[in-house]
Design a protein around this motif. Structure first.
Motif, PDB file in Angstrom:
ATOM      1  N   ASP A 272       0.737  -1.277   0.167  1.00 54.04           N
ATOM      2  CA  ASP A 272       0.000  -0.017   0.154  1.00 54.04           C
ATOM      3  C   ASP A 272       0.841   1.101  -0.012  1.00 54.04           C
ATOM      4  O   ASP A 272       0.990   2.037   1.069  1.00 54.04           O
ATOM      5  N   VAL A 273       1.441   1.573  -1.101  1.00 55.42           N
ATOM      6  CA  VAL A 273       2.424   2.457  -1.306  1.00 55.42           C
ATOM      7  C   VAL A 273       1.742   3.951  -1.124  1.00 55.42           C
ATOM      8  O   VAL A 273       2.378   4.981  -0.367  1.00 55.42           O
ATOM      9  N   LEU A 287       5.221   3.484  -7.143  1.00 54.72           N
ATOM     10  CA  LEU A 287       6.442   2.678  -6.920  1.00 54.72           C
ATOM     11  C   LEU A 287       7.276   2.904  -8.127  1.00 54.72           C
ATOM     12  O   LEU A 287       8.553   3.111  -7.997  1.00 54.72           O
ATOM     13  N   GLN A 288       6.795   2.830  -9.166  1.00 59.45           N
ATOM     14  CA  GLN A 288       7.506   2.847 -10.433  1.00 59.45           C
ATOM     15  C   GLN A 288       8.037   4.288 -10.562  1.00 59.45           C
ATOM     16  O   GLN A 288       9.184   4.531 -11.199  1.00 59.45           O
ATOM     17  N   ASN A 289       7.448   5.333 -10.437  1.00 55.41           N
ATOM     18  CA  ASN A 289       7.532   6.719 -10.467  1.00 55.41           C
ATOM     19  C   ASN A 289       8.901   6.947  -9.463  1.00 55.41           C
ATOM     20  O   ASN A 289       9.791   7.739  -9.775  1.00 55.41           O
ATOM     21  N   ASP A 306       8.810  -1.332   0.600  1.00 57.03           N
ATOM     22  CA  ASP A 306       9.844  -2.287   0.896  1.00 57.03           C
ATOM     23  C   ASP A 306       9.566  -3.695   0.834  1.00 57.03           C
ATOM     24  O   ASP A 306       9.613  -4.395   1.870  1.00 57.03           O
ATOM     25  N   LEU A 307       8.808  -4.448  -0.235  1.00 60.35           N
ATOM     26  CA  LEU A 307       8.261  -5.665  -0.256  1.00 60.35           C
ATOM     27  C   LEU A 307       9.377  -6.727   0.309  1.00 60.35           C
ATOM     28  O   LEU A 307       9.051  -7.676   0.777  1.00 60.35           O
ATOM     29  N   VAL A 312      15.893  -1.228   0.859  1.00 61.40           N
ATOM     30  CA  VAL A 312      16.303  -0.604  -0.469  1.00 61.40           C
ATOM     31  C   VAL A 312      14.739  -0.661  -1.192  1.00 61.40           C
ATOM     32  O   VAL A 312      14.511  -1.748  -1.472  1.00 61.40           O
ATOM     33  N   ILE A 313      14.429   0.323  -1.901  1.00 61.66           N
ATOM     34  CA  ILE A 313      13.422   0.481  -2.846  1.00 61.66           C
ATOM     35  C   ILE A 313      13.899   0.262  -4.164  1.00 61.66           C
ATOM     36  O   ILE A 313      14.550   1.235  -4.688  1.00 61.66           O
ATOM     37  N   ASP A 314      13.570  -0.711  -5.127  1.00 60.52           N
ATOM     38  CA  ASP A 314      13.955  -0.966  -6.182  1.00 60.52           C
ATOM     39  C   ASP A 314      13.086  -1.778  -7.201  1.00 60.52           C
ATOM     40  O   ASP A 314      12.078  -2.354  -6.664  1.00 60.52           O
TER      41      ASP A 314
END
Length: 333
Positions: A272-273, A287-289, A306-307, A312-314
């Motif tokens: 749930d970003v 998330l992509q943006n 951060d699943l 790190v968000i990638d």
């Protein structure tokens, strides 16, 4: 009609003695544009030439006691704005709209503490220029020597007007609109001062946790809550013991009341970003943006993004979120 209501309320409150049958202007966009709130094709009123307000020429003393609403209705029946005002006053919905708006302005826009700070600000900014003007262009032989006193007296006059205007003009509103109710204090509280609450036409400053204003009991007050990301509106708590779960509602009252907006924080929901309480395509886009450096996630958003749980968000988190959406298109809290 809201522009008209705002316009008349302001002119009446600050006692413009050079208005009603003149100094009126309106504008509208010739081509409506739904993407621009001002280009709605409706008429909007223009406020200008307001120098003749707090009795600068000492013709009416004290000006703060003047029933400018009654005089406007009585003396300007042939003007456009006077005819319009008299006609719409026959409509009960407009009467309610006008009384609400007028009291919003009286409680918020023209609140003396607010106005006095503005007077102090501008009197300090323009002090030197005004003193120089008196000295260079004295209208009387004594003006050059008494410039400081003339300026000080003028500032005091404006200050005293707003300090004493409220009880007089609020009483005039009741008399001219034949209101039967009494003034009652409405206190708005937030259980989180960062959230926004609107009462009637204003969004008061709730940074201290509360705001208060007086309203006539003839009409209910309209309140609306706007939760921010990560929160959802829960309910309104009213000091009379009632409760309302609608984000926007009207609350009737017969005496002083306190209305509290209560919010709930969404529980942490991985994926749930955007913090709206569910997982969907909007979260994947956000998330992509972020990964493409088009936007920056807040701390709470990043925690849900951060699943992988590696800090790190990638793109790996993006892949997991895609799989989550494929297997479970929408997970709601």
């Amino acid at each position: 009609m809201q522009s008209f209501t705002d316009y008349v309320s302001a002119e009446i409150y600050f006692n413009n003695m050079d208005w009603g049958c003149n100094n009126m202007s309106m504008w509208k966009s010739s081509v409506p544009d739904s993407s621009n709130p001002y280009a709605d094709g409706k008429w909007h009123f223009i406020l200008f030439d307001t120098e003749y307000c707090q009795d600068p020429y000492n013709k009416i003393n004290p000006p703060e006691e003047r029933d400018s609403l009654n005089e406007f209705l009585k003396n300007n029946s042939d003007s456009f704005v006077g005819c319009l005002m008299k006609s719409v006053m026959e409509n009960e919905d407009f009467r309610e709209q006008f009384c609400r708006t007028f009291m919003d302005m009286a409680n918020n826009n023209f609140d003396y503490l607010r106005v006095s700070r503005i007077i102090d600000k501008f009197s300090a900014e323009y002090h030197d220029a005004i003193i120089d003007t008196y000295k260079r262009f004295p209208s009387k032989t004594s003006d050059e020597d008494n410039a400081e006193k003339i300026f000080s007296d003028a500032v005091d006059s404006v200050n005293n007007f707003y300090k004493n205007r409220y009880p007089n003009i609020v009483k005039a509103l009741k008399n001219n609109f034949f209101l039967k109710g009494s003034l009652a204090n409405i206190t708005i509280k937030n259980n989180d001062p960062m959230r926004k609450v609107t009462i009637n036409t204003i969004t008061p400053d709730l940074s201290s946790g509360s705001w208060s204003g007086n309203y006539y009991t003839d009409f209910p007050v309209s309140v609306s809550a706007k939760p921010e990301s990560g929160y959802k509106f829960s309910h309104w708590e009213v000091s009379d013991g009632s409760m309302d779960e609608s984000e926007s509602t009207s609350i009737s009252f017969t005496s002083d009341i306190t209305i509290t907006a209560v919010y709930e924080k969404f529980e942490n929901l991985m994926g749930d970003v955007n913090l709206d309480g569910s997982v969907g395509m909007a979260d994947l886009v956000l998330l992509q943006n972020h990964i493409l450096c088009r936007t920056v996630l807040s701390v709470d958003q990043a925690a849900n993004a951060d699943l992988c749980g590696d800090g790190v968000i990638d793109s790996y988190d993006q892949v997991l979120l895609r799989k989550l959406l494929i297997n479970q298109p929408q997970t709601s809290h």
